[in-house]
Design an enzyme around this catalytic site. Structure first.
Site, PDB file in Angstrom:
ATOM      1  N   GLY A  48      -4.934  -0.983  -0.188  1.00 19.71           N
ATOM      2  CA  GLY A  48      -4.925   0.381   0.309  1.00 19.71           C
ATOM      3  C   GLY A  48      -3.687   0.614   1.150  1.00 19.71           C
ATOM      4  CD  GLN A  53      -0.744   1.119   6.241  1.00 18.79           C
ATOM      5  OE1 GLN A  53      -1.419   1.564   5.326  1.00 18.79           O
ATOM      6  NE2 GLN A  53      -0.718  -0.173   6.528  1.00 18.79           N
ATOM      7  CB  CYS A  90      -3.884  -3.917   8.662  1.00 19.64           C
ATOM      8  SG  CYS A  90      -3.005  -2.346   8.676  1.00 19.64           S
ATOM      9  CG  LEU A  91      -0.137  -4.129   3.509  1.00 15.09           C
ATOM     10  CD1 LEU A  91       0.290  -3.131   2.446  1.00 15.09           C
ATOM     11  CD2 LEU A  91       0.291  -5.535   3.129  1.00 15.09           C
ATOM     12  CG  HIS A 132      -8.218  -0.418   6.764  1.00 16.22           C
ATOM     13  ND1 HIS A 132      -8.235  -1.666   7.343  1.00 16.22           N
ATOM     14  CD2 HIS A 132      -6.904  -0.064   6.715  1.00 16.22           C
ATOM     15  CE1 HIS A 132      -7.003  -2.031   7.634  1.00 16.22           C
ATOM     16  NE2 HIS A 132      -6.175  -1.078   7.257  1.00 16.22           N
ATOM     17  CD  GLU A 133      -5.744   2.023   3.661  1.00 17.29           C
ATOM     18  OE1 GLU A 133      -4.782   2.486   4.314  1.00 17.29           O
ATOM     19  OE2 GLU A 133      -5.915   0.796   3.484  1.00 17.29           O
ATOM     20  CG  HIS A 136      -3.838   3.140   8.516  1.00 12.98           C
ATOM     21  ND1 HIS A 136      -3.075   2.511   9.473  1.00 12.98           N
ATOM     22  CD2 HIS A 136      -4.236   2.159   7.661  1.00 12.98           C
ATOM     23  CE1 HIS A 136      -3.024   1.208   9.205  1.00 12.98           C
ATOM     24  NE2 HIS A 136      -3.725   0.969   8.116  1.00 12.98           N
TER      25      HIS A 136
HETATM   26 ZN    ZN Z   1      -4.092  -0.902   7.314  1.00 10.29          ZN
END
Ligand code: ZN
Length: 170
Positions: A48, A53, A90-91, A132-133, A136
């Site tokens: 995701g 991000q 998480c990236l 999660h997204e 963000h």
């Molecule tokens: Zn993330």
């Protein structure tokens, strides 16, 4: 595309903490952005990715848990049910793994890339990634769910990563 790894913003970048703005319409420009977000997500082996991000404060997310790609604009949770706790990465928080308590099932309303209204009923991992997204888009990160000890570990790790990055640039 080798050698052109797209940049993902890391914890500490203020854009990750800003609330993303809703879209009036998914324009051609945003469609292009959604495609490059999907490319970035696959490139970094993520499941995701949210627009902040990659430095864009718009309510756009992409998700693919291996069951097909979803490109969503203005995603909104309209109903929740149950509880689950999954270890999440998480990236934008490299190296961190945090157990996050979330709803087991969620009902989402969004717009697809062609401005058509979309309803999604998600459970388990898919529901987890969507939450999660959407976090963000609210400026919320997995570190916010971490214990004090975990937070310290994450901070130390990020410091090391930054040091490494500086050394590599020399
Ligand atoms: Zn993330």
């Amino acid at each position: 595309m080798l050698g052109t790894r797209s940049k993902i913003n890391i914890l500490g970048d203020p854009i990750l903490r800003k609330k993303a703005k809703p879209l009036q319409e998914v324009t051609a420009e945003y469609r292009k952005l959604l495609s490059s977000m999907a490319a970035s997500m696959y490139e970094h082996s993520g499941i995701g990715l949210a627009a902040p991000q990659i430095g864009v404060g718009a309510r756009l997310i992409v998700v693919d848990i291996g069951e097909g790609l979803y490109k969503l604009a203005n995603p909104k949770i309209v109903k929740r049910q149950g509880v689950q706790s999954i270890q999440e990465g998480c990236l934008s928080v490299p190296g961190a793994c945090v157990k996050v308590r979330r709803s087991r099932r969620v009902w989402i309303e969004a717009m697809d890339e062609n401005n058509r209204p979309l309803k999604i009923e998600a459970k388990d991992l898919f529901a987890c990634v969507l939450q999660h997204e959407i976090d963000h888009l609210e400026g919320k990160l997995i570190v916010d769910y971490a214990s004090l000890l975990e937070k310290l570990k994450i901070r130390r790790k990020l410091k090391e990563l930054r040091k490494e990055a500086r050394i590599r640039k020399l």
